[in-house]
Design an enzyme around this catalytic site. Structure first.
Site, mmCIF file in Angstrom:
data_model
loop_
_atom_site.group_PDB
_atom_site.id
_atom_site.type_symbol
_atom_site.label_atom_id
_atom_site.label_comp_id
_atom_site.label_asym_id
_atom_site.label_seq_id
_atom_site.Cartn_x
_atom_site.Cartn_y
_atom_site.Cartn_z
ATOM 1 N N CYS A 1 2.012 -11.313 2.001
ATOM 2 C CA CYS A 1 1.099 -10.252 1.571
ATOM 3 C C CYS A 1 1.806 -8.916 1.315
ATOM 4 O O CYS A 1 1.321 -8.098 0.543
ATOM 5 C CB CYS A 1 0.020 -10.031 2.631
ATOM 6 S SG CYS A 1 -0.951 -11.501 2.965
ATOM 7 N N VAL A 2 2.933 -8.687 1.978
ATOM 8 C CA VAL A 2 3.624 -7.401 1.832
ATOM 9 C C VAL A 2 4.351 -7.302 0.480
ATOM 10 O O VAL A 2 4.757 -6.221 0.062
ATOM 11 C CB VAL A 2 4.618 -7.184 3.003
ATOM 12 C CG1 VAL A 2 5.930 -7.936 2.790
ATOM 13 C CG2 VAL A 2 4.900 -5.700 3.214
#
Length: 359
Positions: free
Chosen positions: A148-149
């Site tokens: 997700c980052v």
């Protein structure tokens, strides 16, 4: 002050293209499909529905029509489907982003490709080079595993590159097809939550170096934060059937305990405070993660409206999520010259990426 802190010398974000696959299923349809699948295993179906409704998602776009998932029984079948759909969606979103910026594939110097939902060698940006006609000397950086980052981290790494090549154009392409990672045999709570939360989508940001005069917010600086000894908080176990989700209830706790200090320290290095930030562009981690952002950073009620709306409409798109919210922020009439913004996301590691924007 280092050179990174001068907005005039900083690369900028031109446009963000966004694309969703053509197949849509409401959360109720998906709950029905999972009920059917998991009923034979005598799973507590009321618990399934509670968990799915708790994630505040009204539906998801899917890489394939819903009836085409059942025949995909092996990792290879799912991954082959992932490659086909990723190339289609990737081409669509790159063309859209370049069109919005008034550019062509021949203008692209470097492509950063991020994903965590499938494997391909040659990677997706190489397959797109053949379809889109990138120049023969374009550069490629495929990044797998940031999860997700990666939407925020991809922007930060592209900016690092553009500081060295201030006349260049870089793309950050994120393609995530979470539906093709689902482990049907896994009745763990993390997998049930993931099956209700994550959706499919792609985004492409166009960035240009400081010597190209063009509209869009400058990326003044970025900061990576790594939290030691948190490997089991989020990620995949690679098993015979593919990617098995690792998702700890500690994610919101880590956000709540750390994000305020991390943001404050980052902003202080530029003589800024949280009250100076007009635009918060946050990854749509899930309801508890967004609440943790709001509480820890003491944000005004409407600060994360776009993140909440994106979560509800399309689910968590992993790395593409924060780029969806960024694209909507860029295209709204809200940002005014001189406004500051923070783009932020968190992911496996466990880690955070913070990006400082100036319009």
């Amino acid at each position: 002050m280092h050179s990174a802190s001068s907005p005039a010398l900083s690369p900028h974000i031109r446009t963000v293209g966004r694309a969703l696959p053509p197949h849509y299923a409401s959360q109720e349809q998906l709950i029905g499909a999972f009920r059917e699948l998991w009923a034979q295993k005598h799973f507590n179906l009321e618990r399934l529905e509670d968990l799915h409704r708790a994630v505040n998602v009204s539906g998801r776009f899917l890489a394939l029509p819903i009836e085409e998932y059942a025949p995909l029984t092996s990792f290879q079948q799912r991954n082959d489907a992932w490659i086909r759909a990723s190339v289609e969606l990737g081409e669509q979103v790159v063309r859209q982003a370049l069109d919005k910026a008034g550019l062509t594939p021949k203008d692209v110097d470097h492509v950063f490709f991020v994903t965590v939902t499938g494997l391909a060698v040659p990677s997706i940006e190489a397959r797109l080079a053949n379809r889109l006609g990138f120049r023969r000397d374009f550069r490629r950086t495929p990044l797998f595993g940031l999860g997700c980052v990666a939407g925020a981290a991809g922007v930060a790494r592209a900016v690092d590159y553009l500081r060295a090549y201030p006349r260049h154009t870089a793309l950050v392409l994120a393609v995530e097809l979470c539906s093709l990672t689902l482990q049907r045999e896994d009745l763990s709570i993390p997998n049930i939550i993931a099956s209700g939360l994550f959706g499919d989508g792609a985004a492409c940001a166009v960035l240009q170096g400081a010597e190209v005069s063009a509209p869009g917010p400058r990326v003044v600086d970025s900061r990576s934060v790594f939290y030691p000894d948190t490997e089991r908080v989020m990620g995949w176990d690679i098993v015979d059937s593919g990617f098995k989700v690792v998702l700890s209830a500690k994610v919101p706790v880590l956000v709540r305990d750390n994000v305020r200090d991390d943001v404050d320290t980052f902003l202080a290095s530029h003589g800024l405070r949280r009250s100076d930030i007009r635009h918060w562009v946050a990854h749509t981690g899930g309801p508890k993660v967004l609440q943790a952002f709001e509480q820890s950073l003491e944000l005004p009620a409407a600060a994360l409206t776009r993140s909440w709306a994106s979560l509800k409409e399309v689910g968590n798109l992993s790395s593409a999520s924060v780029l969806f919210v960024l694209g909507e922020t860029l295209e709204s009439q809200e940002p005014q010259p001189g406004d500051w913004g923070v783009l932020m996301a968190m992911g496996p590691g466990f880690c955070a990426e913070l990006v400082l924007l100036r319009w």
